[in-house]
Write a protein that holds these residues in place. Structure first.
Motif, short mmCIF file in Angstrom:
data_model
loop_
_atom_site.label_atom_id
_atom_site.label_comp_id
_atom_site.label_asym_id
_atom_site.label_seq_id
_atom_site.Cartn_x
_atom_site.Cartn_y
_atom_site.Cartn_z
N SER A 105 0.86 -1.19 0.00
CA SER A 105 0.00 0.00 0.00
C SER A 105 0.89 1.23 0.00
O SER A 105 2.10 1.14 0.23
CB SER A 105 -0.91 0.03 1.24
OG SER A 105 -0.15 0.37 2.38
N GLY A 106 0.25 2.37 -0.23
CA GLY A 106 0.99 3.63 -0.15
C GLY A 106 1.51 3.85 1.26
O GLY A 106 2.60 4.39 1.45
N TYR A 107 0.72 3.42 2.22
CA TYR A 107 1.15 3.59 3.61
C TYR A 107 2.42 2.75 3.88
O TYR A 107 3.36 3.22 4.51
CB TYR A 107 0.02 3.19 4.57
CG TYR A 107 0.29 3.63 5.98
CD1 TYR A 107 -0.08 4.90 6.41
CD2 TYR A 107 0.95 2.79 6.87
CE1 TYR A 107 0.21 5.32 7.69
CE2 TYR A 107 1.24 3.21 8.14
CZ TYR A 107 0.87 4.46 8.57
OH TYR A 107 1.16 4.88 9.83
N ASN A 110 5.38 4.59 2.08
CA ASN A 110 5.89 5.81 2.70
C ASN A 110 6.46 5.58 4.10
O ASN A 110 7.33 6.33 4.55
CB ASN A 110 4.78 6.88 2.76
CG ASN A 110 4.54 7.50 1.40
OD1 ASN A 110 5.43 7.52 0.54
ND2 ASN A 110 3.33 8.00 1.17
N HIS A 131 1.34 13.98 3.27
CA HIS A 131 0.42 12.98 3.82
C HIS A 131 0.96 12.37 5.13
O HIS A 131 2.18 12.25 5.31
CB HIS A 131 0.27 11.88 2.78
CG HIS A 131 -0.82 10.89 3.05
ND1 HIS A 131 -0.58 9.66 3.62
CD2 HIS A 131 -2.15 10.95 2.82
CE1 HIS A 131 -1.72 9.00 3.72
NE2 HIS A 131 -2.69 9.75 3.24
N SER A 133 1.27 9.46 6.10
CA SER A 133 2.16 8.30 5.95
C SER A 133 3.61 8.73 5.72
O SER A 133 4.54 8.04 6.13
CB SER A 133 1.69 7.40 4.80
OG SER A 133 1.57 8.13 3.59
N GLU A 175 4.57 15.91 -2.37
CA GLU A 175 3.55 15.26 -3.20
C GLU A 175 3.43 16.04 -4.49
O GLU A 175 3.94 17.16 -4.58
CB GLU A 175 2.20 15.26 -2.47
CG GLU A 175 2.18 14.26 -1.34
CD GLU A 175 0.99 14.41 -0.41
OE1 GLU A 175 -0.10 14.79 -0.89
OE2 GLU A 175 1.16 14.14 0.79
N ASP A 205 5.47 11.79 -4.04
CA ASP A 205 4.33 10.88 -3.92
C ASP A 205 3.22 11.36 -4.86
O ASP A 205 2.68 12.44 -4.69
CB ASP A 205 3.86 10.88 -2.45
CG ASP A 205 2.68 9.96 -2.19
OD1 ASP A 205 2.01 9.54 -3.15
OD2 ASP A 205 2.42 9.68 -1.00
N ALA A 207 0.22 9.87 -5.36
CA ALA A 207 -0.99 9.09 -5.06
C ALA A 207 -2.24 9.63 -5.76
O ALA A 207 -3.06 8.86 -6.26
CB ALA A 207 -1.21 9.04 -3.56
N HIS A 208 -2.40 10.96 -5.79
CA HIS A 208 -3.61 11.54 -6.38
C HIS A 208 -3.48 11.81 -7.87
O HIS A 208 -4.44 12.22 -8.51
CB HIS A 208 -3.98 12.84 -5.67
CG HIS A 208 -4.34 12.64 -4.23
ND1 HIS A 208 -5.51 12.06 -3.83
CD2 HIS A 208 -3.66 12.92 -3.10
CE1 HIS A 208 -5.55 12.00 -2.52
NE2 HIS A 208 -4.44 12.51 -2.04
N LYS A 239 -6.26 4.40 -5.68
CA LYS A 239 -7.13 5.52 -6.03
C LYS A 239 -7.56 5.40 -7.49
O LYS A 239 -8.40 4.57 -7.79
CB LYS A 239 -6.42 6.83 -5.68
CG LYS A 239 -6.31 6.94 -4.14
CD LYS A 239 -5.61 8.17 -3.64
CE LYS A 239 -5.73 8.26 -2.13
NZ LYS A 239 -4.46 8.28 -1.41
C1 LIG Z 1 -3.89 7.75 -0.12
C2 LIG Z 1 -2.50 8.22 0.06
C3 LIG Z 1 -1.50 7.37 0.56
C4 LIG Z 1 -1.80 6.03 1.12
O1 LIG Z 1 -1.93 5.07 0.13
P1 LIG Z 1 -2.68 3.72 0.47
O2 LIG Z 1 -2.37 2.84 -0.69
O3 LIG Z 1 -4.12 4.05 0.61
O4 LIG Z 1 -2.11 3.20 1.75
C5 LIG Z 1 -0.21 7.84 0.57
N1 LIG Z 1 0.11 9.08 0.14
C6 LIG Z 1 -0.84 9.93 -0.29
C7 LIG Z 1 -0.44 11.30 -0.74
C8 LIG Z 1 -2.17 9.54 -0.34
O5 LIG Z 1 -3.10 10.38 -0.77
#
Ligand SMILES: *Cc1c(COP(=O)(O)O)cnc(C)c1O
Length: 381
Positions: A105-107, A110, A131, A133, A175, A205, A207-208, A239
């Motif tokens: 996961s992203g968590y 990070n 974020h 994380s 980010e 990062d 993620a979005h 996402k």
């Molecule tokens: C959602 C998010 C994460 C976490 O990612 P997951 O896969 O949901 O754990 C990490 N960094 C950012 C910037 C996010 O928005």
């Protein structure tokens, strides 16, 4: 012993108690408390999670592939199915980078990468709005760190000038699209800043942004033409990708080093191979989602224009804040919008600064211009 009931009651009294909402999903709608609402709080930015055609097509292939629903092990032991390395190779090729490494996961990414790479002789410089994380990753790393004001590259430049030489290395962490304001970092500027120093690495990062931005959906780094210059390029599959997991694009050396040192990679069971196959299925299709990216671009621009002066001017993406200010007014407005069929949520301090309580709209390609216009007519401007 701590009185957790009292602590919960205190939270409740301060209006900060969290709970798990009971919601049902009907494609792009949310059903809650007997009401059906258009989901304007979704991370399914391309609308792929709601697409039954994609899911059914994939499930047919999955049955043929025989890939299991669990890896039953860390990749370092018996869990390293070839599908992981296939996706990593595909991603490295498509991004034009030496190597790619996948995470659960992203968590995980990070909180694992920074502690593996940084120590007391590494200085971490992080944007004020990164974020949770990333913050946790910084704290776990035990590296000294400073937060620079959000997107304030002047301050970052000063910090680098003053401190970079005192450390073995510096990692700038940020980010691309920020989650609460929907604004976008200037990655090219960050690249040119870090290039002035021999010992500075850039960690971004996306993620979005992954899936959503860039001609091929490879993120803001693609849009701004600097994929190859970001040392540590992270993104997530939960996402726009409508899947689960995360990736890092980096050098071969960093990849190998993380395989040897990154605790969430070493000590956690790898994602199910079937999940990786779904991610790979969508990654193969990613360049073809032009229409979805275009639709999202159009509706996002429309909502930002309609919210000029109320938060729309801050955003440069599909995440658009509608800033109301006071908590109570913000909650009341979100409830009103929900009653009128729009599922949107209030965001309050400490998640955002005092006095900037807001409704955070997060659009998807499945939302059309008519819905935006209807929504807009309900907002106080
Ligand atoms: C959602 C998010 C994460 C976490 O990612 P997951 O896969 O949901 O754990 C990490 N960094 C950012 C910037 C996010 O928005």
């Amino acid at each position: 012993m701590k009185d957790y009931n009292k602590l919960l009651n205190d939270l409740k009294a301060s209006g900060g108690l969290r709970h798990l909402p009971e919601v049902a999903h009907q494609s792009i709608y949310i059903e809650k408390g007997g009401q059906t609402m258009l989901n304007l709080s979704s991370n399914d930015y391309l609308g792929l999670a709601a697409r039954l055609d994609l899911r059914n097509n994939f499930l047919d292939r999955l049955r043929e592939s025989g890939l299991p629903l669990s890896s039953t092990s860390s990749r370092l032991l018996t869990g390293n199915y070839s599908i992981y390395t296939e996706l990593e190779q595909d991603m490295a090729d498509r991004f034009g980078r030496e190597a790619c490494l996948l995470f659960n996961s992203g968590y995980h990414a990070n909180t694992g990468i920074l502690p593996a790479l940084a120590d007391k002789r590494t200085l971490i410089l992080a944007d004020k709005l990164v974020h949770a994380s990333i913050i946790d990753g910084i704290l776990l790393s035990n590296a000294p760190f400073r937060r620079f004001r959000h997107n304030d590259y002047g301050q970052l430049e000063q910090l680098l000038g003053k401190e970079a030489a005192d450390y073995e290395q510096v990692i700038i962490a940020t980010e691309s699209i920020f989650s609460m304001d929907g604004d976008v970092g200037d990655l090219r500027r960050l690249v040119s800043l870090k290039k002035q120093y021999p010992n500075v690495m850039l960690y971004v990062d996306e993620a979005h942004a992954i899936g959503v931005r860039g001609n091929n959906g490879l993120g803001i780094a693609e849009e701004q033409g600097c994929i190859k210059e970001i040392d540590l390029l992270v993104g997530t599959f939960g996402k726009a990708f409508a899947s689960m997991g995360a990736y890092l694009l980096c050098s071969d050396t960093i990849r190998q080093y993380l395989i040897n040192t990154m605790r969430p990679l070493i000590f956690s069971t790898a994602l199910p191979p079937a999940q990786i196959a779904w991610t790979k299925y969508l990654f193969d299709l990613l360049p073809s989602f032009d229409k979805e990216r275009e639709q999202l671009r159009t509706t996002s621009r429309l909502l930002r224009e309609q919210l000029q002066g109320h938060g729309g001017e801050i955003s440069d993406s599909h995440i658009v804040p509608y800033i109301i200010g006071e908590n109570d007014a913000c909650i009341a407005k979100a409830e009103e919008l929900q009653r009128k069929g729009f599922y949107c949520l209030p965001v309050r301090p400490p998640t955002v600064p005092q006095g900037t309580s807001r409704i955070r709209f997060s659009l998807t390609a499945a939302v059309d211009a008519e819905a935006i216009n209807n929504l807009s007519s309900l907002l106080n401007k």
